[in-house]
Write a protein that holds these residues in place. Structure first.
Motif, short mmCIF file in Angstrom:
data_model
loop_
_atom_site.label_atom_id
_atom_site.label_comp_id
_atom_site.label_asym_id
_atom_site.label_seq_id
_atom_site.Cartn_x
_atom_site.Cartn_y
_atom_site.Cartn_z
N ALA A 1 -8.16 41.94 -12.97
CA ALA A 1 -8.50 42.75 -14.14
C ALA A 1 -7.27 43.03 -15.00
O ALA A 1 -7.28 42.84 -16.22
CB ALA A 1 -9.15 44.07 -13.70
N SER B 1 -5.78 39.60 -16.43
CA SER B 1 -6.53 39.05 -17.56
C SER B 1 -6.29 39.88 -18.82
O SER B 1 -6.17 39.35 -19.92
CB SER B 1 -8.03 39.01 -17.24
N ARG C 1 -12.15 38.48 -17.95
CA ARG C 1 -12.08 38.16 -16.53
C ARG C 1 -12.79 36.85 -16.17
O ARG C 1 -12.26 36.06 -15.40
CB ARG C 1 -12.63 39.33 -15.71
N TYR D 1 -10.88 33.79 -14.30
CA TYR D 1 -11.33 33.13 -13.06
C TYR D 1 -11.52 31.62 -13.30
O TYR D 1 -11.21 30.79 -12.43
CB TYR D 1 -12.65 33.75 -12.58
#
Length: 456
Positions: free
Chosen positions: A431, A434, A441, A445
């Motif tokens: 969190a 990013s 997020r 990922y």
């Protein structure tokens, strides 16, 4: 119905999305930048989808990125979902770095897109409600306390003030310059049983030592050269109210003895006088000095410390207050935008990152002054780091060589290094990582998967 702006040069995609989403949203359609900006300015949709390949550059991304930048400059909290094909993934990533909410790869699966749109609208609603509640809470608190904050340390400060303000005991406030020590003193006085009396402040470090005694205790006529009349001191004026001794750590030792005597006996003598004068005043003191170290060094009396520090309130520095930084930044923005009648809508992503990263040596006072300055000097509708007086840092030189690499290979390597550095700095917290890199997020990922990185 919630408004959804679709920006795409393909009539077929526009038709498909309007048909598929028209029952849930008021769908607005635009096929070029000018039409998109006109509709956006008129309707202010919270969420929109954007195809980067807009005319006249349908095979590139210059028009789409230009449209994105202008939309986010006008309304920074807009959720922009970039619709991209696999061939322009790099452009989509660039759009996310510029502030787009996320990107979705074509061909469009309507069911999947609906989920993304619902999430974007939900997040926008939560953010708007959170801002409204925060503004209302801060405004109410500001009326009564003059202080803002929701972090655990500040909540503890507020709780302590509520408990000790009615009790007629000395209080010592500790904290760095700019943390709001005088505001705490005012809150204590205003919620005390002495609030019908005056709060009399005196800065013990701002007055020369040879004048400080007379400022504190007053003087009789003829007490020294220039003493043409009897003058009351700050202590006497605080009778029935509160005496705020700011920067008491700077008080000279001889005057520390006299303050201690006043605390013990509730009497004073003016300079040049022999008559004891009864004074009923509460003492609230504050300092940025490490009092315990000052006692060890012989610069502060231990017995005075115990007298003034019956209750001690410690204010945290701004750099340790977490989300209060954003809270305060938005509060000061709203306050001074209204006061100066400016049309500034918010902070750019770079400015928000700079506010969070800055160590704030001058604490809340420094932040307030920087934001005032930024609002007065900003040329655009959003505040940039340069408006706040922060240097715009260029990207650090890479420690690896790009010799022999294609442009795509070099870009991928830099991208991977930035991901690794962000994850390392934030102890694997996706969190925060990013947010630091300015991507969502899900995108972060996706990038981790692309570069075969795993969360620690």
């Amino acid at each position: 119905m919630k408004k959804l702006l679709i920006i795409d040069d393909s009539p077929e995609i526009c038709k498909q999305l309007k048909w598929g989403l028209g029952k849930e949203y008021q769908v607005l359609l635009a096929q070029d930048v000018e039409e998109a900006l006109t509709l956006f300015t008129r309707h202010k949709p919270k969420v929109l989808t954007l195809d980067l390949g807009l005319p006249p550059d349908v095979d590139g991304a210059t028009e789409g990125l230009r449209c994105l930048e202008q939309i986010l400059r006008e309304q920074p909290d807009t959720k922009v979902i970039v619709l991209s094909g696999n061939e322009n993934r790099d452009n989509a990533l660039q759009a996310v770095q510029l502030g787009a909410y996320d990107f979705y790869r074509k061909p469009i699966d309507l069911a999947e897109l609906k989920v993304i749109l619902q999430r974007a609208f939900h997040l926008s609603t939560l953010e708007e409600e959170n801002r409204r509640l925060q503004t209302a809470a801060l405004t109410d608190r500001d009326k009564g306390w003059g202080m803002l904050g929701q972090c655990p340390q500040m909540e503890e400060v507020f709780t302590t003030i509520r408990k000790v303000a009615p009790a007629d005991i000395p209080i010592l406030i500790l904290g760095e310059n700019g943390t709001g020590k005088e505001l705490v003193a005012k809150a204590i006085h205003s919620h005390s049983l002495r609030n019908k009396g005056e709060l009399i402040p005196i800065n013990c470090g701002a007055i020369p030592e040879n004048l400080l005694e007379a400022e504190l205790f007053g003087h009789e006529k003829g007490a020294f050269t220039g003493a043409a009349a009897q003058v009351k001191g700050k202590v006497e004026y605080a009778h029935g109210g509160t005496l705020f001794l700011d920067e008491i750590g700077e008080l000279p030792l001889p005057l520390q003895v006299k303050i201690l005597r006043f605390l013990q006996e509730k009497t004073i003598e003016r300079v040049g006088g022999r008559k004891e004068i009864d004074v009923d005043a509460r003492i609230v003191a504050a300092t940025n000095v490490d009092i315990e170290e000052a006692i060890k060094q012989g610069n502060f009396r231990e017995d005075l410390y115990y007298r003034i520090g019956v209750i001690t309130i410690k204010l945290p520095p701004l750099r340790e207050r977490g989300e209060d930084i954003s809270l305060l930044a938005n509060y000061f923005l709203n306050r001074y935008v209204a006061e100066f009648s400016k049309k500034i809508k918010g902070y750019s992503a770079a400015a928000e990152a700079a506010l969070t990263a800055h160590p704030w040596p001058g604490n809340v006072r420094e932040m307030e002054n920087r934001i005032k300055r930024a609002i007065l000097l900003a040329d655009g509708p959003v505040i940039e780091p340069c408006d706040l007086g922060f240097e715009v840092k260029t990207a650090p030189e890479q420690t690896f060589s790009t010799h022999g690499l294609t442009l795509k290979e070099a870009r991928d390597r830099i991208e991977r290094e930035m991901l690794v550095a962000a994850l390392k700095k934030n102890a694997g917290n996706v969190a925060r990582s990013s947010e630091e890199l300015g991507v969502s997020r899900p995108t972060f990922y996706d990038l981790m998967k692309k570069h075969h990185l795993h969360q620690a």
